[in-house]
Design an enzyme around this catalytic site. Structure first.
Site, PDB file in Angstrom:
ATOM      1  N   HIS A  85     -24.013  30.943  -0.225  1.00  9.34           N
ATOM      2  CA  HIS A  85     -24.253  29.911  -1.231  1.00  9.34           C
ATOM      3  C   HIS A  85     -25.398  30.389  -2.125  1.00  9.34           C
ATOM      4  O   HIS A  85     -26.571  30.349  -1.737  1.00  9.34           O
ATOM      5  CB  HIS A  85     -24.691  28.599  -0.563  1.00  9.34           C
ATOM      6  CG  HIS A  85     -23.590  27.823   0.085  1.00  9.34           C
ATOM      7  ND1 HIS A  85     -22.394  27.555  -0.539  1.00  9.34           N
ATOM      8  CD2 HIS A  85     -23.517  27.209   1.292  1.00  9.34           C
ATOM      9  CE1 HIS A  85     -21.634  26.831   0.262  1.00  9.34           C
ATOM     10  NE2 HIS A  85     -22.287  26.615   1.375  1.00  9.34           N
ATOM     11  N   VAL A  86     -25.090  30.822  -3.336  1.00 13.51           N
ATOM     12  CA  VAL A  86     -26.150  31.308  -4.230  1.00 13.51           C
ATOM     13  C   VAL A  86     -25.597  31.347  -5.653  1.00 13.51           C
ATOM     14  O   VAL A  86     -24.386  31.506  -5.864  1.00 13.51           O
ATOM     15  CB  VAL A  86     -26.647  32.707  -3.791  1.00 13.51           C
ATOM     16  CG1 VAL A  86     -25.585  33.768  -4.008  1.00 13.51           C
ATOM     17  CG2 VAL A  86     -27.952  33.081  -4.486  1.00 13.51           C
TER      18      VAL A  86
END
Length: 273
Positions: A85-86
């Protein structure tokens, strides 16, 4: 009339290393795709790597952390997949070979409702407590807060104000931020600057398909992960209220759908009987 050709729309050809970077947007079905990629890595013999569970998940990174992430991705032996998640991180900006970027998108209103109830689901806090026992439980009133009432009462949590900036754990109200990147212009909610940066990243970097295609047999026999049975239905009237403040998110979603349609047309696949 301009002829659409697959190579014109497929950014996979730009990749300089056989590593898929899946910077997954939450609440779009990414957990299910991640599990499918894991299973396929066994069958197709490619490396599968994912970020560890974090106490505080930060999706916007400093330039130093972006460089470290880029180096980590490039350190894996290809072929491989890395999942985290980025926000979109341009690996080539740090002098490293371009990977293959993939992601998923979802109707932005359905997604924000899903996120709202996901962070209130009992099993979510069980998992968090098991991973980090010292994390305090939230206020029961907050856990029981209904999305419709949150919107209709003008609750601060459900206003979704244009230009608003939220930092801290991460701004999960919108999926465009995961494509816009780490620039300060990506921070204000529902703005033209963030929208255009997100569109540009999709056009220049994101692939048509990963080079490890999902087989229909895996998709058909695999049930979605993280399906929330605690999420109640939300009326269309309330959804319409929320849509008024999600104009740029909706535009980005429609842009992604149109681009996918162009890619499909370019492939010139035969129609199924």
């Amino acid at each position: 009339m301009t002829t659409l050709e697959p190579f014109q729309l497929n950014n996979t050809r730009k990749a300089k290393q056989e590593i898929v970077f899946f910077n997954r947007v939450p609440k779009v079905g990414s957990q299910t795709l991640m599990e499918l990629l894991r299973r396929l890595s066994i069958r197709n013999e490619y490396g599968f790597h994912q970020d560890r569970v974090q106490r505080v998940e930060t999706i916007r990174l400093s330039p130093e952390d972006q460089a470290a992430l880029s180096a980590l991705i490039s350190s894996y032996e290809p072929p491989a997949v890395y999942i985290k998640h980025v926000c979109f991180t341009n690996v080539s900006n740090f002098g490293l070979p371009e990977p293959i970027y993939i992601n998923l998108v979802r109707d932005p209103i359905e997604r924000v409702i899903s996120w709202y109830y996901y962070v209130r689901a009992p099993w979510y806090y069980v998992e968090r407590k098991l991973a980090f026992p010292d994390i305090p439980l939230p206020d029961p009133k907050w856990l029981k807060k209904d999305f419709e009432q949150c919107v209709l009462s003008g609750d601060r949590e459900c206003k979704y104000l244009t230009g608003e900036i939220r930092e801290g754990i991460g701004d999960h109200r919108r999926q465009s931020m995961f494509f816009c990147g780490h620039h300060a212009e990506c921070l204000p909610f529902n703005t033209d600057g963030a929208l255009e940066r997100a569109k540009l990243a999709v056009e220049q970097h994101y692939a048509v398909l990963p080079p490890y295609p999902l087989g229909e047999d895996e998709i058909n026999r695999y049930n979605p992960i993280n399906k929330n049975s605690f999420k109640p239905p939300v009326s269309e009237d309330v959804k319409d209220i929320v849509r008024r403040n999600f104009t740029k998110e909706i535009e980005f979603y429609e842009f992604c759908k149109q681009r996918l349609h162009k890619q499909y047309v370019a492939l010139k696949l035969p129609e199924k009987p």
